[in-house]
Design a protein around this motif. Structure first.
Motif, PDB file in Angstrom:
ATOM      1  N   MET A  59     -10.739  19.581 -33.740  1.00 42.30           N
ATOM      2  CA  MET A  59      -9.593  18.984 -33.047  1.00 42.30           C
ATOM      3  C   MET A  59     -10.018  18.356 -31.740  1.00 42.30           C
ATOM      4  SD  MET A  59      -7.894  22.649 -32.199  1.00 42.30           S
ATOM      5  CE  MET A  59      -9.004  24.042 -32.384  1.00 42.30           C
ATOM      6  N   GLY A  60     -11.339  18.094 -31.643  1.00 46.11           N
ATOM      7  CA  GLY A  60     -11.859  17.499 -30.425  1.00 46.11           C
ATOM      8  C   GLY A  60     -12.869  18.392 -29.738  1.00 46.11           C
ATOM      9  N   CYS A 385      -8.004  16.821 -36.354  1.00 47.43           N
ATOM     10  CA  CYS A 385      -6.749  16.820 -35.604  1.00 47.43           C
ATOM     11  C   CYS A 385      -6.863  15.959 -34.347  1.00 47.43           C
ATOM     12  CB  CYS A 385      -6.387  18.219 -35.134  1.00 47.43           C
ATOM     13  SG  CYS A 385      -6.390  19.478 -36.411  1.00 47.43           S
ATOM     14  N   GLY A 386      -5.798  15.252 -34.032  1.00 45.17           N
ATOM     15  CA  GLY A 386      -5.705  14.547 -32.751  1.00 45.17           C
ATOM     16  C   GLY A 386      -5.253  15.513 -31.674  1.00 45.17           C
ATOM     17  N   GLY A 387      -6.082  16.508 -31.414  1.00 43.54           N
ATOM     18  CA  GLY A 387      -5.743  17.571 -30.466  1.00 43.54           C
ATOM     19  C   GLY A 387      -5.032  18.712 -31.167  1.00 43.54           C
ATOM     20  N   PHE A 389      -4.967  22.567 -29.379  1.00 46.88           N
ATOM     21  CA  PHE A 389      -4.669  23.438 -28.236  1.00 46.88           C
ATOM     22  C   PHE A 389      -3.856  24.667 -28.627  1.00 46.88           C
ATOM     23  CE2 PHE A 389      -4.487  18.907 -26.755  1.00 46.88           C
ATOM     24  CZ  PHE A 389      -5.789  18.853 -26.289  1.00 46.88           C
ATOM     25  N   ALA A 624     -18.435  18.918 -22.083  1.00 45.71           N
ATOM     26  CA  ALA A 624     -17.195  18.183 -22.381  1.00 45.71           C
ATOM     27  C   ALA A 624     -16.002  19.136 -22.404  1.00 45.71           C
ATOM     28  CB  ALA A 624     -17.320  17.452 -23.721  1.00 45.71           C
ATOM     29  N   GLN A 625     -16.211  20.323 -22.947  1.00 47.76           N
ATOM     30  CA  GLN A 625     -15.132  21.308 -22.985  1.00 47.76           C
ATOM     31  C   GLN A 625     -14.756  21.791 -21.589  1.00 47.76           C
ATOM     32  OE1 GLN A 625     -13.124  22.529 -25.692  1.00 47.76           O
ATOM     33  NE2 GLN A 625     -13.939  20.517 -26.141  1.00 47.76           N
TER      34      GLN A 625
ATOM     35  N   GLN B  96     -13.205  13.170 -27.556  1.00 44.69           N
ATOM     36  CA  GLN B  96     -13.123  14.532 -28.091  1.00 44.69           C
ATOM     37  C   GLN B  96     -12.310  14.412 -29.383  1.00 44.69           C
ATOM     38  OE1 GLN B  96     -12.445  17.740 -25.240  1.00 44.69           O
ATOM     39  NE2 GLN B  96     -13.601  16.664 -23.683  1.00 44.69           N
ATOM     40  N   CYS B  97     -11.001  14.667 -29.323  1.00 43.30           N
ATOM     41  CA  CYS B  97     -10.257  14.474 -30.575  1.00 43.30           C
ATOM     42  C   CYS B  97     -10.228  13.002 -30.962  1.00 43.30           C
ATOM     43  CB  CYS B  97      -8.846  15.031 -30.469  1.00 43.30           C
ATOM     44  SG  CYS B  97      -7.634  13.938 -29.709  1.00 43.30           S
ATOM     45  N   TYR B  99      -7.989  10.691 -30.441  1.00 48.89           N
ATOM     46  CA  TYR B  99      -6.705  10.055 -30.753  1.00 48.89           C
ATOM     47  C   TYR B  99      -6.292   9.044 -29.684  1.00 48.89           C
ATOM     48  CZ  TYR B  99      -1.979   9.670 -32.696  1.00 48.89           C
ATOM     49  OH  TYR B  99      -0.823   9.213 -33.263  1.00 48.89           O
TER      50      TYR B  99
END
Ligand code: FES
Ligand code: FES
Lengths: 719, 150
Positions: A59-60, A385-387, A389, A624-625, B96-97, B99
């Motif tokens: 998801m990123g 997934c586009g994010g 969380f 990045a995280q 990252q994701c 989108y």
């Protein structure tokens, strides 16, 4: 079953008309001649392409690439020829759970699957070596694998993986495999580029929201705006003649959807649809009124004890000085950039679902239930997934998509939510308050600490089976005692007299797991109050903390690292704040540097962050995280607040639920300092130190304590 | 019905005039690079170029466009994904994701076209896209790297 859905064929591609793109949805099935499956994790083509199966979601957070690195490391394959594909939960069941756990929450994507995935890679390598040795009729011990080539050392003969994969696949898997120590890693541990970037730069990557399947219809959904309300009636005839509209359908008992040829037309018709709702329990709930309930819990007699040592109350009674403070955090929405969606096709015999999910196994269970079919007749194809969380660990959007698709048997239907629906029907970060009480002796030593948390339990709302004797141990993430079953959430400070307890007070707002979960508020409460105590004691906040970290060198090390790199204590007129935490098995700390101008405007200039997750699989993705954690955590600290009035969430979109923009982004310097020997999380720990470090720096700059979040329009000079 | 010029090609789309450009692109022309994130011009996920300018296509009705307007989407930004911004993004592993990234890349490409020497202050004032994953540190680096590639 349409051919496209057939899970028995591998590598099917679906051509997307016009744009000339293709996408492989899934394969994860049996071996075939061209690309034999050496084992469940590894498939190798004649051209030496190595396909690594991934069960955890992407998801990123980069887990897909990290897991592939770990498998590739043990497989000794050519990293340049690695591709990945998602395993599917239906195939997983059919294959006796060969891919184990799909759930991708709790920062566990890598730390809870590195062992069996590395073993999968190692076993495949051993089989490839054995296959080569058998072909040469030499002992396997004389052969070694490197970069997808097996070499017979005495003769120098070589075979490529692609030449022997079929033979390897036919061998019996080894029962014992040895894993490399991290010190010998050459692929894992390296700052490899992500495997999923290229198509994200050109618009080619298809997210769930972008999916187009043959004959597909689109649905737009509206749920009861008020908590607890149910659908009373709707007047489908009012929109029936609008362009593209196919059907208006109730969804469960609290939602309605319009199905149309395009989503924009479905949404337009839904906007025009007259709908009536019947209020229910919670339809009169208001966040403002709930404040009093939270306040009552702060001093309530009964509370569930999460951590206690010595006699905190007695020590506080006898203290030379008592410091108290009350903090509060509001509800938060997840707001991943890709709105909730799933695409489903239902017939009386079978149901297939395409979904961006953080837990495909759970999504499959929910899909089967909604489909009224046994799980064996259903499948979920997980999408990047586009994010997420935490939002996509739930599967309400899958349930709705299947319920809608049942109204159109045999037709693919995509159910995409509006941003407003996402914002108003989330599983929200819980709201809590904390009453902090600390006792200092005459020398300024902390002799007793009591943290009373009052407020919402996520488990009570969505996972009651996790409650223990009515209490929720999960509330104490990052504050747990040394003997806790969840060692990854143990409090690393040692306090002589300590009491941490929770008075559960649940509002009628459904809670959920939100990146960092309960560690978010726990770190704010503890780390801001440690700063308060240090100042009250006239001691340096760094030294004050370290005095309680003697038993945890790892926690002390990350804190010292940020203090040093972050110029803590430097007399340069800059204002700094510290925080540190241990959660999800990771050790993190931050040192923030801020300015607050004469009008009270805050600028976060610089943050130095350190993280020790034990082992690091991809340092640039860990960075990045860490960077991203500050955006998510500081967005919440600055702006994030979901409020409910008369049962209805007041925030509808990003205009009222603001998110940090690039202009507000501080310079982040990340210190990745893996000390080895354990596997800690990365995606969540850092978010917990974001807000407290900044809030402590705000105090340094202004002498004001912000104890109620978000900062939003509180004036930091006059607050 | 609307006639649009998208990525150099004139296309007829069967939509009512009040349909936002975003949905005409995504659902009629199958150009799904531009994303739906908010629908109210607040997030930038839907950013495309209209006559070289970054525009949030979710609130732009197709009726306000004619075939004289040059619309460029992420799919048409470069022939093979090698626009300087895309190159920089790949080198730094920005997404990252991902989108938000088509919108982010289009916004940055427009900025660099009008301001080839964009400074940090230029970035701050013109890049207002939301990225919930929090890629801003790399976005900023990426803008500066892209400047060296054009
Ligand atoms: S979708 Fe257009 S700005 Fe958000
Ligand atoms: S990369 Fe995920 S929202 Fe920006």
């Amino acid at each position: 079953m349409s051919e496209i859905l057939s899970p028995s064929r591998r590598g099917f591609m679906i051509g997307v008309a016009g744009a000339g793109m293709t996408i492989t949805f899934f394969t994860a099935c049996a071996t075939n001649e061209e690309t034999p499956e050496v084992n469940a994790w590894v498939q190798i083509g004649r051209d030496d392409t190595v396909t690594i199966r991934i069960a955890r979601s992407e998801m990123g957070q980069g887990t897909l690439t990290g897991l592939a690195q770990l498998v590739a490391e043990e497989l000794e394959c050519d990293w340049e020829r690695v591709v990945t594909e998602f395993a599917t939960p239906g195939r997983n069941l059919a294959r006796n759970k060969v891919w184990r756990d799909f759930s991708t929450t709790g920062s566990r994507g890598i730390r809870n699957s590195h062992d069996y995935m590395r073993e999968g890679g190692a076993a495949a390598r051993m089989m490839l070596v054995s296959a080569a040795a058998a072909r040469w009729k030499v002992p396997a011990e004389e052969c070694a694998a490197r970069a997808s080539v097996v070499t017979h050392a005495p003769t120098g003969r070589t075979l490529r993986y692609g030449q022997i994969a079929a033979e390897a696949a036919a061998l019996t898997p080894p029962t014992e495999v040895a894993l490399k120590p991290a010190s010998e890693w050459t692929i894992a541990g390296q700052p490899k580029r992500r495997l999923d970037t290229a198509d994200k730069l050109t618009g080619k990557h298809l997210y769930g929201a972008d999916l187009r399947l043959p004959g597909m219809l689109n649905a737009s959904i509206r749920q009861a705006p008020k908590r607890g309300a149910v659908l009373k009636s709707f007047d489908a005839s009012a929109v029936a003649s609008m362009p593209g509209v196919r059907k208006v359908v109730p969804v469960g008992d609290a939602a309605v959807a319009v199905i149309a040829d395009t989503w924009w037309r479905a949404k337009s018709a839904l906007d025009a649809l007259p709908v009536e709702w019947t209020p229910g329990e919670g339809s009169d709930f208001s966040s403002a009124a709930f404040e009093a309930v939270l306040d009552e819990g702060l001093t309530a007699h009964q509370a569930f004890v999460g951590n206690s040592a010595g006699d905190a109350r007695g020590a506080i009674r006898r203290a030379a000085r008592v410091v108290t403070a009350t903090y509060s955090v509001p509800h938060q929405a997840h707001a991943p950039m890709e709105p909730m969606n799933a695409t489903a096709r239902w017939t009386a015999e079978r149901c297939d679902v395409w979904a961006p999910t953080q837990d495909a196994e759970h999504a499959l269970e929910v899909a089967a239930e909604a489909a009224g079919l046994p799980v064996e007749k259903c499948e979920v194809y997980p999408l990047i997934c586009g994010g997420g969380f935490g939002r996509r660990g739930f599967a309400d959007f899958v349930e709705f998509a299947v319920a809608i698709a049942r109204e159109m048997p045999g037709v693919h239907v995509k159910a995409l939510w509006t941003r407003e629906e996402c914002m108003q029907h989330d599983f929200y970060h819980p709201t809590t308050k904390a009453r902090m009480t600390g006792g200092l002796d005459a020398q300024g030593r902390l002799t007793g600490l009591h943290i009373r948390i009052s407020g919402q339990s996520i488990s009570a709302g969505v996972a009651p089976e996790r409650l223990v004797n009515g209490g929720d141990p999960g509330v104490f993430q990052g504050l747990m005692p040394p003997e806790a079953p969840r060692q990854d959430h143990v409090l690393k400070y040692s306090f002589p007299n300590l009491l941490i307890d929770h008075a559960m007070r649940n509002p009628q707002v459904r809670p959920g797991y939100w990146r960092g979960v309960n560690s978010n508020q726990n770190a704010i409460y503890l780390e801001c109050f440690m700063d308060e105590l240090a100042h009250a004691a006239g001691r340096d906040p760094l030294e004050f903390r370290l005095a309680h970290l003697g038993a945890s060198p790892k926690a002390a090390a990350v804190l010292r690292a940020v203090a040093e790199r972050g110029d803590w204590g430097k007399a340069d007129g800059k204002f700094r704040g510290l925080s540190s935490f241990h959660t999800y098995g990771g050790y993190v700390a931050a040192c923030a540097e801020v300015t607050v101008d004469e009008h009270g405007v805050l600028k976060i200039n610089r943050i130095v962050a350190a993280t020790d997750p034990g082992h690091v699989v991809n340092p640039q993705q860990v960075e990045a995280q860490v960077e991203g954690s500050f955006v998510y955590g500081l967005s919440a600290m600055l702006y994030g607040e979901i409020t409910v009035e008369n049962g209805e969430v007041q925030q509808r979109n990003f205009d009222t639920y603001e998110s940090l923009r690039i202009a507000e982004m501080p310079k982040v310097e990340t210190i990745v300092m893996p000390s080895g020997g354990f596997w800690g999380g990365v995606g969540e720990p850092t978010i917990t130190v974001a807000a407290p470090a900044v809030l402590n720096a705000v105090f340094a700059a202004t002498g004001k304590r912000v104890r109620n979040l978000p900062i939003k329009d509180q004036n930091l000079r006059t607050a | 019905m609307a006639r649009l010029k998208v990525n150099g090609r004139v296309r007829d789309v069967e939509v009512s005039g009040d349909t936002p450009l975003l949905w005409a692109l995504r659902e009629q022309l199958e150009l799904t690079g531009a994303k739906y994130g908010c629908g109210i011009a607040a997030c930038g996920a839907c950013t495309v170029h209209v006559d070289g300018e970054a525009i949030r296509s979710c609130v732009l009705p197709v009726s306000s466009l004619t075939e004289a307007n040059e619309i460029t989407t992420i799919e048409g930004l470069s022939r093979s994904g090698d626009h300087p911004v895309q190159q920089a993004w790949a080198e730094l592993d920005v997404p990252q994701c991902g989108y938000c990234q088509p919108g982010m890349i289009m916004a940055v490409a427009a900025l660099l076209k009008s301001t080839p020497n964009a400074t940090d202050a230029d970035i701050d004032s013109s890049i207002t896209n939301i990225c919930r994953c929090g890629t801003f540190a790399r976005v900023r680096k990426g803008v500066h790297l892209a400047k060296t590639k054009s």
